[in-house]
Design a protein around this motif. Structure first.
Motif, PDB file in Angstrom:
ATOM      1  N   MET A   1       0.890  -1.157  -0.018  1.00 32.89           N
ATOM      2  CA  MET A   1       0.212   0.081  -0.121  1.00 32.89           C
ATOM      3  C   MET A   1       0.930   1.373   0.092  1.00 32.89           C
ATOM      4  SD  MET A   1      -2.790   1.172   2.860  1.00 32.89           S
ATOM      5  CE  MET A   1      -1.548   1.326   4.158  1.00 32.89           C
ATOM      6  N   SER A   2       0.563   2.112  -0.955  1.00 33.76           N
ATOM      7  CA  SER A   2       1.488   3.551  -1.094  1.00 33.76           C
ATOM      8  C   SER A   2       0.985   4.503   0.282  1.00 33.76           C
ATOM      9  CB  SER A   2       1.505   4.127  -2.288  1.00 33.76           C
ATOM     10  OG  SER A   2       1.758   5.272  -2.512  1.00 33.76           O
ATOM     11  N   LEU A   3       1.801   4.895   0.646  1.00 35.94           N
ATOM     12  CA  LEU A   3       1.785   5.970   1.674  1.00 35.94           C
ATOM     13  C   LEU A   3       1.929   7.337   1.245  1.00 35.94           C
ATOM     14  CD1 LEU A   3       3.237   4.137   4.744  1.00 35.94           C
ATOM     15  CD2 LEU A   3       0.949   4.175   4.184  1.00 35.94           C
ATOM     16  N   THR A   4       2.345   7.571   0.186  1.00 29.18           N
ATOM     17  CA  THR A   4       2.701   8.729  -0.480  1.00 29.18           C
ATOM     18  C   THR A   4       1.311   9.620  -1.224  1.00 29.18           C
ATOM     19  OG1 THR A   4       3.635   7.871  -2.406  1.00 29.18           O
ATOM     20  CG2 THR A   4       4.961   8.333  -0.471  1.00 29.18           C
ATOM     21  N   ASP A   5       1.563  10.773  -1.290  1.00 30.34           N
ATOM     22  CA  ASP A   5       0.556  11.552  -2.098  1.00 30.34           C
ATOM     23  C   ASP A   5       0.939  12.699  -2.849  1.00 30.34           C
ATOM     24  OD1 ASP A   5       0.852  13.434  -0.004  1.00 30.34           O
ATOM     25  OD2 ASP A   5      -1.076  12.678   1.293  1.00 30.34           O
ATOM     26  N   ALA A   6       0.501  13.687  -2.955  1.00 27.96           N
ATOM     27  CA  ALA A   6       0.874  14.783  -3.768  1.00 27.96           C
ATOM     28  C   ALA A   6       1.745  15.662  -2.975  1.00 27.96           C
ATOM     29  CB  ALA A   6      -0.403  15.725  -4.110  1.00 27.96           C
ATOM     30  N   THR A   7       1.567  15.636  -1.527  1.00 21.54           N
ATOM     31  CA  THR A   7       2.518  16.430  -0.709  1.00 21.54           C
ATOM     32  C   THR A   7       3.895  16.009  -0.840  1.00 21.54           C
ATOM     33  OG1 THR A   7       2.175  15.186   1.273  1.00 21.54           O
ATOM     34  CG2 THR A   7       0.291  16.792   0.915  1.00 21.54           C
ATOM     35  N   HIS A   8       4.322  14.793  -1.140  1.00 20.54           N
ATOM     36  CA  HIS A   8       5.510  14.263  -1.169  1.00 20.54           C
ATOM     37  C   HIS A   8       6.290  14.347  -2.443  1.00 20.54           C
ATOM     38  CE1 HIS A   8       3.203  11.707   1.868  1.00 20.54           C
ATOM     39  NE2 HIS A   8       4.427  12.135   2.425  1.00 20.54           N
ATOM     40  N   ASP A   9       5.326  14.954  -3.592  1.00 21.78           N
ATOM     41  CA  ASP A   9       6.090  15.122  -5.189  1.00 21.78           C
ATOM     42  C   ASP A   9       7.300  15.817  -4.901  1.00 21.78           C
ATOM     43  OD1 ASP A   9       6.565  15.752  -7.530  1.00 21.78           O
ATOM     44  OD2 ASP A   9       4.537  16.608  -7.966  1.00 21.78           O
ATOM     45  N   PRO A  10       8.469  15.148  -5.540  1.00 24.13           N
ATOM     46  CA  PRO A  10       9.832  15.754  -5.291  1.00 24.13           C
ATOM     47  C   PRO A  10       9.700  16.891  -6.119  1.00 24.13           C
ATOM     48  CG  PRO A  10       9.568  13.817  -6.695  1.00 24.13           C
ATOM     49  CD  PRO A  10       8.516  13.522  -6.018  1.00 24.13           C
ATOM     50  N   ALA A  11       8.856  17.101  -7.195  1.00 21.44           N
ATOM     51  CA  ALA A  11       8.918  18.464  -7.913  1.00 21.44           C
ATOM     52  C   ALA A  11       8.152  19.467  -7.509  1.00 21.44           C
ATOM     53  CB  ALA A  11       8.342  18.091  -9.345  1.00 21.44           C
ATOM     54  N   LEU A  12       7.531  19.350  -6.279  1.00 22.40           N
ATOM     55  CA  LEU A  12       6.795  20.410  -5.631  1.00 22.40           C
ATOM     56  C   LEU A  12       7.527  21.442  -5.052  1.00 22.40           C
ATOM     57  CD1 LEU A  12       3.702  21.105  -4.843  1.00 22.40           C
ATOM     58  CD2 LEU A  12       4.104  19.883  -2.719  1.00 22.40           C
ATOM     59  N   GLN A  13       7.236  22.903  -5.346  1.00 20.17           N
ATOM     60  CA  GLN A  13       8.245  23.678  -5.026  1.00 20.17           C
ATOM     61  C   GLN A  13       7.128  24.784  -4.186  1.00 20.17           C
ATOM     62  OE1 GLN A  13      11.696  25.079  -6.612  1.00 20.17           O
ATOM     63  NE2 GLN A  13      11.518  22.619  -6.249  1.00 20.17           N
ATOM     64  N   SER A  14       7.855  25.663  -3.428  1.00 17.81           N
ATOM     65  CA  SER A  14       7.355  26.634  -2.648  1.00 17.81           C
ATOM     66  C   SER A  14       7.382  27.981  -3.020  1.00 17.81           C
ATOM     67  CB  SER A  14       7.592  26.366  -1.045  1.00 17.81           C
ATOM     68  OG  SER A  14       7.013  27.287  -0.241  1.00 17.81           O
ATOM     69  N   TRP A  15       6.651  28.927  -2.798  1.00 16.05           N
ATOM     70  CA  TRP A  15       6.900  30.231  -2.910  1.00 16.05           C
ATOM     71  C   TRP A  15       7.806  30.969  -1.899  1.00 16.05           C
ATOM     72  CZ3 TRP A  15       5.142  32.922   1.551  1.00 16.05           C
ATOM     73  CH2 TRP A  15       4.075  32.449   2.164  1.00 16.05           C
ATOM     74  N   VAL A  16       8.213  30.268  -0.840  1.00 13.48           N
ATOM     75  CA  VAL A  16       9.140  30.302  -0.033  1.00 13.48           C
ATOM     76  C   VAL A  16      10.352  29.931  -0.433  1.00 13.48           C
ATOM     77  CG1 VAL A  16      10.133  30.076   2.574  1.00 13.48           C
ATOM     78  CG2 VAL A  16       7.411  30.311   1.880  1.00 13.48           C
ATOM     79  N   ALA A  17      11.034  31.129  -1.047  1.00 16.44           N
ATOM     80  CA  ALA A  17      12.094  30.530  -1.828  1.00 16.44           C
ATOM     81  C   ALA A  17      13.353  29.677  -1.119  1.00 16.44           C
ATOM     82  CB  ALA A  17      12.994  31.658  -2.384  1.00 16.44           C
ATOM     83  N   SER A  18      13.531  29.789   0.253  1.00 16.72           N
ATOM     84  CA  SER A  18      14.623  28.940   0.902  1.00 16.72           C
ATOM     85  C   SER A  18      14.298  27.610   1.136  1.00 16.72           C
ATOM     86  CB  SER A  18      14.828  29.572   2.291  1.00 16.72           C
ATOM     87  OG  SER A  18      13.636  29.822   2.914  1.00 16.72           O
ATOM     88  N   ALA A  19      12.882  27.429   0.824  1.00 16.85           N
ATOM     89  CA  ALA A  19      12.411  26.029   0.920  1.00 16.85           C
ATOM     90  C   ALA A  19      12.715  25.370  -0.123  1.00 16.85           C
ATOM     91  CB  ALA A  19      10.897  25.865   1.169  1.00 16.85           C
ATOM     92  N   ASN A  20      13.432  25.802  -1.363  1.00 16.50           N
ATOM     93  CA  ASN A  20      13.350  25.066  -2.601  1.00 16.50           C
ATOM     94  C   ASN A  20      15.125  24.757  -2.638  1.00 16.50           C
ATOM     95  OD1 ASN A  20      10.873  25.460  -3.196  1.00 16.50           O
ATOM     96  ND2 ASN A  20      11.284  27.390  -4.117  1.00 16.50           N
ATOM     97  N   THR A  21      15.892  25.223  -1.875  1.00 15.18           N
ATOM     98  CA  THR A  21      17.315  24.708  -1.889  1.00 15.18           C
ATOM     99  C   THR A  21      17.473  23.556  -1.744  1.00 15.18           C
ATOM    100  OG1 THR A  21      17.861  25.353   0.424  1.00 15.18           O
ATOM    101  CG2 THR A  21      17.920  27.321  -1.382  1.00 15.18           C
ATOM    102  N   ALA A  22      18.537  22.973  -2.169  1.00 14.24           N
ATOM    103  CA  ALA A  22      18.821  21.618  -2.197  1.00 14.24           C
ATOM    104  C   ALA A  22      19.438  20.875  -0.877  1.00 14.24           C
ATOM    105  CB  ALA A  22      19.936  21.161  -3.088  1.00 14.24           C
ATOM    106  N   ASP A  23      19.867  22.052  -0.048  1.00 17.29           N
ATOM    107  CA  ASP A  23      20.357  21.534   1.263  1.00 17.29           C
ATOM    108  C   ASP A  23      19.434  21.891   2.453  1.00 17.29           C
ATOM    109  OD1 ASP A  23      20.643  24.095   1.281  1.00 17.29           O
ATOM    110  OD2 ASP A  23      22.710  24.453   2.030  1.00 17.29           O
ATOM    111  N   THR A  24      18.076  22.381   2.298  1.00 17.83           N
ATOM    112  CA  THR A  24      17.336  22.892   3.329  1.00 17.83           C
ATOM    113  C   THR A  24      16.852  21.339   4.136  1.00 17.83           C
ATOM    114  OG1 THR A  24      15.476  24.069   4.058  1.00 17.83           O
ATOM    115  CG2 THR A  24      15.283  22.974   2.164  1.00 17.83           C
TER     116      THR A  24
END
Length: 438
Positions: A1-24
């Motif tokens: 059974m998959s436990l993932t959904d749209a909130t886990h999409d690795p392509a999902l970006q935020s309008w909070v720019a610092s949340a999109n950096t690779a090392d956060t």
């Protein structure tokens, strides 16, 4: 059974720019909860969500948007600093709030201008314990730690006969759990020196850290009603980092016949952010026992637990002495390990803890016990790294350590990384040893 959904999409970006950096540690795929206030303000504590290098203040967010009634009911206690209220809600409601926050923080969402005013820089945030911790149990799930320590005292029989059958634990003291960043005094205790005929009292000499995870209980179970394996994960809200400081010399003298007491109850440090169990879904792994080991008894077994009961969490311990700080030397990594090596899963700990009818409460904390790996450099304590104090380690400053000295700062870190998933982290769990009280 998959436990993932749209909130886990690795392509999902935020309008909070610092949340999109690779090392956060805190991309939009994480969204951990913590309790905070603006540093120096003296304001009441409220719940926030870490996003990049910011905190979404849920007190401000409650008023900034016209949330649906069902989400308003969840956000109102969070605005007042009560995370336990959310922890007690059914999984579907907790999931609904996570999905709503993810959508509101996603790039392109038209509510960004309103929520942008609800952000507080983490650098300006004072963090405390993430929830009310009513009770605390410490387990012993790290089989490599148990084996290595057992060899120090029982070379011919390091693991006691019950270890592979029952999750071992003891009742700890919740009142001395402290938030990351708060120092603690070196404890004073009664110890028996090698070769001595009588014990003495004084500052402990063999002060140690323990690399653990904190498991935060979600829904309570009623007294007398065990939680089954099928239900167990619904009773887990999320995980944090946990350092169960230990006075090894006191522990050696006091632990028989009833186990740890004053050697553990002087301080335990927990990280400020709770990474929800939902956020960890992409990092699930099969739970497998080594060949030849007994399989769990039926009440500790399930198809789902075998398929995805383990979680791939990479763990690290860092140390910086007072001399290193004075010389401008960065903290030094002492070890790395992984939660996948634990002998028992989250579900098994909850199921076993409640099998006798014990009633867990929302916000209770379960420590995993020291999480060491099979290799010497994967030890989760100095007791293991230094072979009981016989093999000192050398720091970048030229100092050596067998156990902790005053002024030493120990920091725990953890991340989850896997191809096809967004890296998420836990933040830091840190504290400095202070001089014993005169």
């Amino acid at each position: 059974m998959s436990l993932t959904d749209a909130t886990h999409d690795p392509a999902l970006q935020s309008w909070v720019a610092s949340a999109n950096t690779a090392d956060t540690d805190f991309p939009i795929q994480n969204l951990p909860y913590g309790r905070f206030r603006v540093r120096g303000s003296g304001e009441p504590w409220r719940i926030g969500v870490a996003i990049g290098d910011q905190v979404l203040d849920l007190r401000l967010a409650l008023d900034a948007l016209a949330w649906p009634a069902e989400l308003m009911a969840l956000l109102q206690p969070l605005a007042q600093g009560d995370l336990n209220a959310l922890m007690a809600r059914p999984p579907a409601e907790r999931h609904g709030l996570r999905a709503a926050l993810s959508q509101a923080l996603s790039a392109g969402d038209d509510r960004a201008p309103e929520l942008a005013g609800c952000l507080v820089p983490q650098a300006n945030a004072e963090l405390t314990l993430p929830c009310r911790i009513g009770d605390y149990t410490d387990f012993y799930t790290g089989i490599h730690h148990a084996t290595t320590v057992g060899k120090l005292f029982r070379p011919d029989n390091p693991l006691l006969p019950n270890y592979k059958w029952v999750p071992i634990g003891y009742h700890g003291r919740a009142s001395s759990i402290i938030p990351s960043g708060q120092g603690f005094r070196r404890p004073i205790g009664q110890t028996l020196a090698p070769g001595a005929s009588e014990p003495t009292v004084g500052p402990v000499r063999r002060l140690d850290y323990e690399l653990e995870l904190a498991i935060f209980v979600a829904q309570a179970n009623a007294l007398g009603e065990p939680v089954t394996m099928a239900e167990a994960e619904a009773h887990v809200f999320g995980l944090g980092l946990f350092n169960d400081w230990s006075a090894r010399d006191v522990q050696a003298w006091e632990y028989q016949p009833l186990g740890p007491f004053l050697s553990k109850s002087f301080a335990s440090t927990v990280s400020p952010w709770i990474v929800t169990l939902e956020a960890l879904a992409p990092f699930r792994a099969a739970f497998e026992r080594p060949a030849g080991d007994p399989q769990p008894l039926p009440y500790l077994d399930s198809v789902a637990n075998r398929a995805q009961g383990a979680i791939d969490i990479q763990l690290e311990v860092w140390l910086q002495s007072a001399a290193m700080r004075a010389q401008g030397l960065a903290p030094q990594r002492l070890s790395r390990s992984n939660f996948r090596d634990a002998y028992w899963t989250l579900a098994q700990l909850v199921a076993h803890h409640t099998m006798n009818g014990c009633n867990l409460q929302s916000g209770d904390l379960l420590g995993t016990g020291t999480l060491s790996g099979p290799q010497p450099d994967q030890a989760g304590s100095l007791l293991e790294l230094t072979a009981g104090g016989k093999q000192p380690i050398t720091l970048a400053s030229g100092e050596t350590r067998t156990f902790l000295e005053d002024g030493d700062t120990v920091t725990l870190r953890a991340v989850c990384e896997r191809p096809g998933a967004r890296r998420i982290g836990f933040g830091a769990c840190s504290a400095t040893v202070q001089q014993a009280m005169a």
